[in-house]
Scaffold this active site. Structure first.
Site, PDB file in Angstrom:
ATOM      1  N   LYS A 142     -29.404 -21.696  34.580  1.00 51.25           N
ATOM      2  CA  LYS A 142     -29.491 -22.116  33.177  1.00 51.25           C
ATOM      3  C   LYS A 142     -28.399 -23.127  32.845  1.00 51.25           C
ATOM      4  O   LYS A 142     -27.333 -23.113  33.461  1.00 51.25           O
ATOM      5  CB  LYS A 142     -29.316 -20.906  32.254  1.00 51.25           C
TER       6      LYS A 142
ATOM      7  N   GLY B 185     -34.082 -24.441  23.842  1.00 48.71           N
ATOM      8  CA  GLY B 185     -35.479 -24.857  23.924  1.00 48.71           C
ATOM      9  C   GLY B 185     -36.071 -24.740  25.327  1.00 48.71           C
ATOM     10  O   GLY B 185     -37.035 -25.416  25.661  1.00 48.71           O
TER      11      GLY B 185
ATOM     12  N   ILE C  42     -34.379 -11.079  35.391  1.00 46.58           N
ATOM     13  CA  ILE C  42     -34.917  -9.735  35.144  1.00 46.58           C
ATOM     14  C   ILE C  42     -36.449  -9.850  35.072  1.00 46.58           C
ATOM     15  O   ILE C  42     -36.985 -10.504  34.188  1.00 46.58           O
ATOM     16  CB  ILE C  42     -34.379  -9.151  33.814  1.00 46.58           C
TER      17      ILE C  42
ATOM     18  N   HIS D 230     -38.353 -10.208  25.496  1.00 46.75           N
ATOM     19  CA  HIS D 230     -37.329 -10.900  24.713  1.00 46.75           C
ATOM     20  C   HIS D 230     -37.228 -10.173  23.375  1.00 46.75           C
ATOM     21  O   HIS D 230     -38.172 -10.175  22.584  1.00 46.75           O
ATOM     22  CB  HIS D 230     -37.731 -12.365  24.505  1.00 46.75           C
TER      23      HIS D 230
ATOM     24  N   ASN E 292     -27.899 -17.422  18.737  1.00 49.16           N
ATOM     25  CA  ASN E 292     -28.282 -18.628  18.005  1.00 49.16           C
ATOM     26  C   ASN E 292     -27.540 -18.626  16.691  1.00 49.16           C
ATOM     27  O   ASN E 292     -27.663 -17.690  15.895  1.00 49.16           O
ATOM     28  CB  ASN E 292     -29.789 -18.671  17.777  1.00 49.16           C
TER      29      ASN E 292
ATOM     30  N   ARG F 248     -27.675 -20.049  13.785  1.00 52.97           N
ATOM     31  CA  ARG F 248     -28.419 -20.752  12.725  1.00 52.97           C
ATOM     32  C   ARG F 248     -29.563 -19.856  12.271  1.00 52.97           C
ATOM     33  O   ARG F 248     -29.810 -18.816  12.861  1.00 52.97           O
ATOM     34  CB  ARG F 248     -29.017 -22.030  13.312  1.00 52.97           C
TER      35      ARG F 248
HETATM   36  P1  ADP Z   1     -33.027 -21.195  25.471  1.00 53.84           P
HETATM   37  O1  ADP Z   1     -31.761 -21.237  24.688  1.00 53.84           O
HETATM   38  O2  ADP Z   1     -33.286 -22.463  26.222  1.00 53.84           O
HETATM   39  O3  ADP Z   1     -34.198 -20.733  24.667  1.00 53.84           O
HETATM   40  P2  ADP Z   1     -32.579 -18.518  26.595  1.00 53.84           P
HETATM   41  O4  ADP Z   1     -31.346 -18.181  27.325  1.00 53.84           O
HETATM   42  O5  ADP Z   1     -32.729 -18.011  25.208  1.00 53.84           O
HETATM   43  O6  ADP Z   1     -32.786 -20.115  26.624  1.00 53.84           O
HETATM   44  O7  ADP Z   1     -33.821 -18.028  27.429  1.00 53.84           O
HETATM   45  C1  ADP Z   1     -35.156 -18.352  27.071  1.00 53.84           C
HETATM   46  C2  ADP Z   1     -36.124 -17.369  27.710  1.00 53.84           C
HETATM   47  O8  ADP Z   1     -35.982 -17.364  29.142  1.00 53.84           O
HETATM   48  C3  ADP Z   1     -35.907 -15.923  27.313  1.00 53.84           C
HETATM   49  O9  ADP Z   1     -36.540 -15.609  26.120  1.00 53.84           O
HETATM   50  C4  ADP Z   1     -36.522 -15.198  28.486  1.00 53.84           C
HETATM   51  O10 ADP Z   1     -37.931 -15.205  28.392  1.00 53.84           O
HETATM   52  C5  ADP Z   1     -36.152 -16.077  29.652  1.00 53.84           C
HETATM   53  N1  ADP Z   1     -34.889 -15.610  30.294  1.00 53.84           N
HETATM   54  C6  ADP Z   1     -33.654 -16.112  30.100  1.00 53.84           C
HETATM   55  N2  ADP Z   1     -32.742 -15.475  30.868  1.00 53.84           N
HETATM   56  C7  ADP Z   1     -33.414 -14.549  31.574  1.00 53.84           C
HETATM   57  C8  ADP Z   1     -33.033 -13.557  32.554  1.00 53.84           C
HETATM   58  N3  ADP Z   1     -31.776 -13.434  32.982  1.00 53.84           N
HETATM   59  N4  ADP Z   1     -34.007 -12.788  33.071  1.00 53.84           N
HETATM   60  C9  ADP Z   1     -35.293 -12.899  32.651  1.00 53.84           C
HETATM   61  N5  ADP Z   1     -35.707 -13.798  31.756  1.00 53.84           N
HETATM   62  C10 ADP Z   1     -34.793 -14.622  31.207  1.00 53.84           C
END
Ligand code: ADP
Length: 461
Positions: free
Chosen positions: A162, A168, A207, A212, A294, A296
């Site tokens: 990540k 997004g 995971i 979520h 987040n 906001r």
């Molecule tokens: P963004 O800020 O780009 O939206 P997030 O960190 O919120 O990124 O992750 C977006 C989505 O990716 C999460 O809602 C989930 O579906 C998936 N995700 C993120 N991290 C993990 C993880 N460690 N294991 C499984 N799914 C993940």
């Protein structure tokens, strides 16, 4: 107390969220100033605001992202506060700090909090130090692919790469096979560099079959922090939310309490003020892990408003004005069930390609337990350069089944002519047995798309 100090608010945004904020201000007797790009001169938020100021050309970086123009517009109009909405400058620490320097109230947390939680890798460390569970992962930013692979080996595959500056769903790749790590790291970091101008990455264990689950937080300037329950946003395509609901079918009261308490702890650890969201991943064994905060208001805040009866925009304005929260955790009761379907101007049959253009005809359903937040009107031309969110369709019922039934009826009645939308796709989703049973995880939409494709290919043979 009860006396809002904000007299005139500039809304540094467009679309339905700008309209939503203008309406809340009307109720509170706050005057409103809209800003708009040349592509938005006929937009609804411009028509509804008390005043409006053109801030530049159509491209967001020439208008909605131009901090100095927005600040000039604020000062010129005599506004004393700015609401950033979501997207654009909403999570820009520099902007929040500039507002403060100019003596303008920024409706959101302090710039340093935005900065510390905006670095997702650093945010993990902050909340972990406060005892909030995080997914096993790296504690320092990773810039080198080979080093990243060595770290990934210690977590075990699959892993997810990540972007520290991410949002997004951009700059994110799941790696199932160690041999693919280096390539996917390069792809993700290039995407991050292009999207955020920052290619610092972090790695987490991926995971499988997770949900979520996010918690809405309200925090005033005096250390009072409460949560408003959860939203289940497991229905996602390419890590982007499509359907959100509250409460989650996966939580019982005991788990809600534990997760809510962890969310409050995370917000306190961050020194958070105003409305915010703590996002968690929940695995099949009811283990939960913080993934990000987040800083906001969220697209899906309306779902929480329907089940709590609160108005989150008004709460934001009150907190920003220096009022104390007049709610305690015990006052927060989730009543019934709420669902939101995001209707986007896009074409599912063509890989969800955006479909901007003129809305020839519009019929928005109403009725018991129905809420539609949109900036569309008949004759409006949806510009091509902004996001494709066209309408947030929400329903509220006594329980999940009733709320889904209501949503089916609303989507059947909804008419948006002239552009393509994902209405029919959302409608099909609501008939899916897995969705109906509540047995879904973040892979649900991709799986549905795979099955649809198989069916289509089968028919063509
Ligand atoms: P963004 O800020 O780009 O939206 P997030 O960190 O919120 O990124 O992750 C977006 C989505 O990716 C999460 O809602 C989930 O579906 C998936 N995700 C993120 N991290 C993990 C993880 N460690 N294991 C499984 N799914 C993940």
């Amino acid at each position: 107390m009860g006396n809002i100090m904000i007299k005139k608010l500039l809304i540094a945004n467009r679309g339905e969220i700008a309209v939503r904020i203008i309406r809340a201000c009307r109720e509170l007797g706050i005057a409103t100033v809209a800003v708009y790009s040349r592509a938005d001169k006929d937009a609804l938020h411009v028509k509804l605001a008390d005043e409006s100021i053109c801030i530049g050309e159509a491209l967001a970086k020439e208008s909605y992202l131009k901090m100095e123009r927005i600040l000039c517009a604020t000062i010129a109009s005599g506004a004393d506060a700015i609401h950033p909405g979501f997207g654009f400058l909403a999570e820009n620490a520099k902007f929040a700090n500039l507002c403060r320097k100019c003596n303008i109230t920024f409706v959101g947390p302090d710039g340093d909090v935005i900065e510390s939680m905006g670095d997702k890798s650093a945010a993990r460390n902050t909340v972990a130090a406060a005892g909030v569970p995080v997914v096993p992962g790296t504690s320092e930013p990773v810039l080198d692919a080979e080093f990243g692979r060595q770290l990934a080996d210690t977590f075990g595959y699959p892993v997810i790469i990540k972007a520290s500056a991410g949002g997004g769903g951009k700059g994110m790749r799941i790696v199932r096979n160690p041999d693919d790590f280096i390539h996917l790291f390069e792809v993700a970091s290039t995407e991050a560099k292009n999207a955020f101008g920052d290619d610092s990455m972090y790695i987490e264990k991926y995971i499988e079959h997770a949900r979520h689950i996010e918690f809405q937080i309200l925090a005033d300037n005096y250390g009072n922090v409460i949560h408003l329950g959860e939203r289940d946003c497991s229905v996602q395509r390419r890590h982007q939310k499509m359907v959100e609901e509250s409460p989650s079918a996966a939580l019982d009261e005991e788990l809600r309490c534990r997760m809510g308490e962890a969310a409050v702890r995370a917000a306190k650890a961050a020194g958070y003020h105003n409305a915010g969201t703590i996002e968690f991943i929940l695995d099949g064994k009811k283990n939960f892990y913080f993934i990000e905060m987040n800083t906001r208001i969220q697209v899906e805040h309306g779902v929480t408003e329907l089940v709590t009866g609160l108005d989150l925009i008004k709460e934001q304005l009150k907190i920003a004005s220096g009022e104390r929260l007049n709610l305690s955790q015990r006052d927060i009761v989730l009543r019934g069930h709420a669902l939101e379907c995001r209707i986007n101007a896009e074409c599912p049959a063509r890989g969800f390609l955006p479909s901007p253009g003129k809305v020839q005809y519009l019929h928005l359903p109403g009725g018991n337990g129905v809420r539609i937040d949109t900036a569309l009107y008949a004759g409006y031309v949806i510009p091509s350069m902004y996001d494709s969110l066209a309408a947030k369709v929400m329903t509220h019922g006594a329980n999940r089944d009733e709320t889904i039934a209501k949503m089916r009826s609303v989507l059947d009645e909804l008419v948006i002519e002239g552009i393509e939308t994902n209405r029919q796709f959302q409608r099909e989703l609501l008939n899916d047995p897995d969705f109906i049973s509540g047995e879904i995880d973040t892979g649900f939409v991709e799986e549905l798309l795979r099955r649809k494709k198989e069916q289509k290919d089968g028919l063509e043979v």
